[in-house]
Write a protein that holds these residues in place. Structure first.
Motif, PDB file in Angstrom:
ATOM      1  N   PRO A  48      29.575  39.093  35.579  1.00 22.50           N
ATOM      2  CA  PRO A  48      30.029  40.563  34.965  1.00 22.50           C
ATOM      3  C   PRO A  48      29.947  42.165  36.152  1.00 22.50           C
ATOM      4  CG  PRO A  48      30.094  39.797  33.057  1.00 22.50           C
ATOM      5  CD  PRO A  48      29.208  38.528  34.200  1.00 22.50           C
ATOM      6  N   LEU A  49      28.660  42.360  36.002  1.00 25.33           N
ATOM      7  CA  LEU A  49      28.960  43.551  36.848  1.00 25.33           C
ATOM      8  C   LEU A  49      29.368  43.245  38.352  1.00 25.33           C
ATOM      9  CD1 LEU A  49      25.507  44.414  35.528  1.00 25.33           C
ATOM     10  CD2 LEU A  49      27.532  45.514  34.930  1.00 25.33           C
ATOM     11  N   VAL A  50      28.910  42.294  39.039  1.00 25.70           N
ATOM     12  CA  VAL A  50      29.054  42.200  40.135  1.00 25.70           C
ATOM     13  C   VAL A  50      31.365  42.530  40.016  1.00 25.70           C
ATOM     14  CG1 VAL A  50      29.206  40.726  42.272  1.00 25.70           C
ATOM     15  CG2 VAL A  50      27.620  40.601  40.389  1.00 25.70           C
ATOM     16  N   ILE A  51      31.978  41.475  39.646  1.00 23.35           N
ATOM     17  CA  ILE A  51      33.150  41.827  39.258  1.00 23.35           C
ATOM     18  C   ILE A  51      33.881  42.808  38.766  1.00 23.35           C
ATOM     19  CG2 ILE A  51      35.351  40.376  37.999  1.00 23.35           C
ATOM     20  CD1 ILE A  51      33.338  37.840  37.724  1.00 23.35           C
ATOM     21  N   ALA A  52      33.107  43.404  38.758  1.00 25.32           N
ATOM     22  CA  ALA A  52      33.203  44.987  38.364  1.00 25.32           C
ATOM     23  C   ALA A  52      33.407  45.672  39.329  1.00 25.32           C
ATOM     24  CB  ALA A  52      32.879  45.599  36.570  1.00 25.32           C
ATOM     25  N   TYR A  53      32.267  45.511  40.331  1.00 24.77           N
ATOM     26  CA  TYR A  53      32.353  46.094  41.450  1.00 24.77           C
ATOM     27  C   TYR A  53      33.521  46.022  42.617  1.00 24.77           C
ATOM     28  CZ  TYR A  53      29.634  47.270  45.732  1.00 24.77           C
ATOM     29  OH  TYR A  53      29.106  48.206  46.491  1.00 24.77           O
ATOM     30  N   VAL A  54      33.451  44.973  42.394  1.00 28.28           N
ATOM     31  CA  VAL A  54      34.802  44.094  42.834  1.00 28.28           C
ATOM     32  C   VAL A  54      35.789  44.495  43.110  1.00 28.28           C
ATOM     33  CG1 VAL A  54      35.929  42.370  44.393  1.00 28.28           C
ATOM     34  CG2 VAL A  54      33.244  42.206  44.334  1.00 28.28           C
ATOM     35  N   TRP A  55      35.879  44.688  41.353  1.00 26.45           N
ATOM     36  CA  TRP A  55      37.619  45.364  41.649  1.00 26.45           C
ATOM     37  C   TRP A  55      37.734  46.914  41.328  1.00 26.45           C
ATOM     38  CZ3 TRP A  55      38.501  42.675  36.125  1.00 26.45           C
ATOM     39  CH2 TRP A  55      38.743  41.204  36.235  1.00 26.45           C
ATOM     40  N   ILE A  56      35.996  47.563  41.599  1.00 32.03           N
ATOM     41  CA  ILE A  56      36.422  48.580  41.621  1.00 32.03           C
ATOM     42  C   ILE A  56      36.841  49.402  42.862  1.00 32.03           C
ATOM     43  CG2 ILE A  56      35.266  51.175  41.477  1.00 32.03           C
ATOM     44  CD1 ILE A  56      33.880  50.592  39.046  1.00 32.03           C
ATOM     45  N   PHE A  57      36.170  49.164  44.296  1.00 34.42           N
ATOM     46  CA  PHE A  57      36.273  49.301  45.552  1.00 34.42           C
ATOM     47  C   PHE A  57      37.402  48.419  45.824  1.00 34.42           C
ATOM     48  CE2 PHE A  57      31.502  50.179  45.217  1.00 34.42           C
ATOM     49  CZ  PHE A  57      31.470  51.384  45.764  1.00 34.42           C
ATOM     50  N   ARG A  58      37.878  48.040  45.098  1.00 35.79           N
ATOM     51  CA  ARG A  58      39.479  46.724  45.619  1.00 35.79           C
ATOM     52  C   ARG A  58      40.543  47.624  45.572  1.00 35.79           C
ATOM     53  NH1 ARG A  58      41.376  42.089  47.839  1.00 35.79           N
ATOM     54  NH2 ARG A  58      43.335  41.809  47.350  1.00 35.79           N
ATOM     55  N   ALA A  59      40.627  48.504  44.366  1.00 40.06           N
ATOM     56  CA  ALA A  59      41.191  50.146  43.737  1.00 40.06           C
ATOM     57  C   ALA A  59      41.057  50.716  44.252  1.00 40.06           C
ATOM     58  CB  ALA A  59      41.441  49.666  42.236  1.00 40.06           C
TER      59      ALA A  59
END
Length: 78
Positions: A48-59
């Motif tokens: 879940p941390l990896v997914i959140a990291y990707v979503w943050i930088f994509r945003a």
């Protein structure tokens, strides 16, 4: 601070989903417990941390779009 319990609840739910999927995949492939299986279960709680990291930088717009990347690789116009 009402959002903090919500974030933890969502994180726990996603981590539990990955943990259960990893657990059942391990029981189908290798019924015995070994170090790789334990490491896989521990790593499933980090996803879940990896997914959140990707979503943050994509945003933030730092992710490379597929079209721009393909143009760079092929050498076409952007």
């Amino acid at each position: 601070m009402l959002w903090l319990p919500l974030v933890f609840t969502v994180y726990f739910a996603v981590a539990l989903f990955f943990f259960v999927c990893t657990y059942f995949e391990g029981t189908r492939r290798i019924p015995a417990w070994d170090l790789h299986r334990v490491i896989g279960l521990a790593a499933s709680t980090i996803w879940p941390l990896v997914i959140a990291y990707v979503w943050i930088f994509r945003a933030e717009g730092t992710a490379v779009s597929g079209r721009a990347y393909a143009a760079d690789v092929i050498g076409g116009e952007k």
